[in-house]
Motif scaffolding. Structure first.
Motif: not given
Length: 327
Positions: A83-111
């Motif tokens: 999926l193409s994902i955009l975090e708006l007003g992300a600040g330090l980007g914690g939510l994006a890191r959480h998603i990226a970490s999960q994606s790495r573990d599950t093999g998902a190829n989210h952008r």
């Protein structure tokens, strides 16, 4: 002198930028970030466990529990394409890191892309992404999250998922921003919102949470709205509510626990009768919200707790989709 249509279209965004920078300046105070930069630099690239960032990454109400609830609504299950994902007003980007970490573990190829107005927070987000080994998984952009279309890298792009946590609470014109987000969402995509709201009881009695709060130092910056007002703004901008969850009880318990730990001489994980702390827990000790909010954070915490206990403040999650066109 005549004014071009493009200049007219950009005028609201230009006016908004000046106000937005003032309202969120306390997030981006560079003198608060020196200690954070030192802690990041102490960890070689890729060796900072993402779990060690929980106290810093999850600055929103509810902490990591709120993040998990939001992601449960987001329908990010492995699919045939990422999926193409955009975090708006992300600040330090914690939510994006959480998603990226999960994606790495599950093999998902989210952008995954993050967008924030503060150059200093974007720089710190990049450093944290590098320290956690997620630098290549997240694209960090500096720009106005209320007008993503104006960023050259996002112009004309459409996303499968948009995420926003505690951003609408800064804005007086919520309809304009939601309309912008509606326009950069795929037809079958979702907007995920995590917002504090003013309770019906507070509205009826003319009460509001005391300031300062994490999102506002003064009345000018406090744009807390009610659920009804947010639902009207959602409908006016072309969205319909696909799912709606209230987190207030969980947030109240979380806030009480966090306040107990902040006043304890030593966090429970580090007391003599506790198991030896892991490297991740040791790394977490200095990564606290004070590094972003500064010394006023303790008063912000107290005001949040009083507002939650009094019933003036609620916390809600939404999954929104575009309203189907009439046949």
């Amino acid at each position: 002198m005549s004014t071009s249509r493009e200049e007219e279209d950009d005028a609201p965004a230009t006016r908004h930028l000046s106000s937005a920078r003032q309202q969120v300046a306390h997030y981006a105070a560079s003198h608060h970030h020196a200690a954070l930069e030192t802690l990041i630099d102490a960890h070689p690239a890729g060796e900072l466990p993402i779990m060690a960032l929980a106290g810093l990454d999850q600055l929103h109400l509810g902490g990591v529990t709120g993040t998990r609830e939001l992601l449960a609504l987001a329908r990010l299950e492995p699919q045939s394409r990422g999926l193409s994902i955009l975090e708006l007003g992300a600040g330090l980007g914690g939510l994006a890191r959480h998603i990226a970490s999960q994606s790495r573990d599950t093999g998902a190829n989210h952008r995954i892309t993050t967008l924030d107005l503060s150059s200093s927070l974007c720089e710190l987000a990049i450093a944290l992404n590098r320290a956690t080994g997620l630098r290549e998984s997240i694209r960090v952009l500096e720009g106005d999250a209320c007008y993503p279309e104006l960023h050259p890298a996002l112009s004309g792009r459409r996303f499968d998922r948009l995420f926003s946590q505690h951003l609408l609470v800064h804005l007086s014109d919520k309809v304009s921003t939601l309309t912008q987000w509606h326009d950069c969402l795929e037809q079958d995509g979702y907007l995920l919102l995590h917002e504090p709201v003013l309770s019906v009881q507070a509205q009826a009695l003319g009460e509001r949470p005391a300031l300062p709060l994490p999102w506002a130092l003064s009345p000018r910056g406090d744009q807390l709205a009610s659920c009804e007002e947010l639902h009207e703004a959602m409908a006016s901008s072309g969205f319909e509510v696909d799912a709606h969850v209230e987190l207030t009880d969980q947030v109240l318990s979380w806030q009480a626990r966090r306040m107990r730990e902040s006043t304890s001489e030593q966090p429970s994980a580090y007391r003599d009768d506790a198991p030896a702390p892991s490297p991740a827990m040791l790394a977490a000790r200095g990564l606290t919200p004070e590094l972003v909010f500064g010394p006023a954070f303790s008063l912000m915490q107290r005001n949040l707790m009083l507002a939650l206990e009094a019933g003036w403040l609620e916390v809600h999650l939404w999954r929104l989709r575009k309203r189907p066109a009439r046949q």
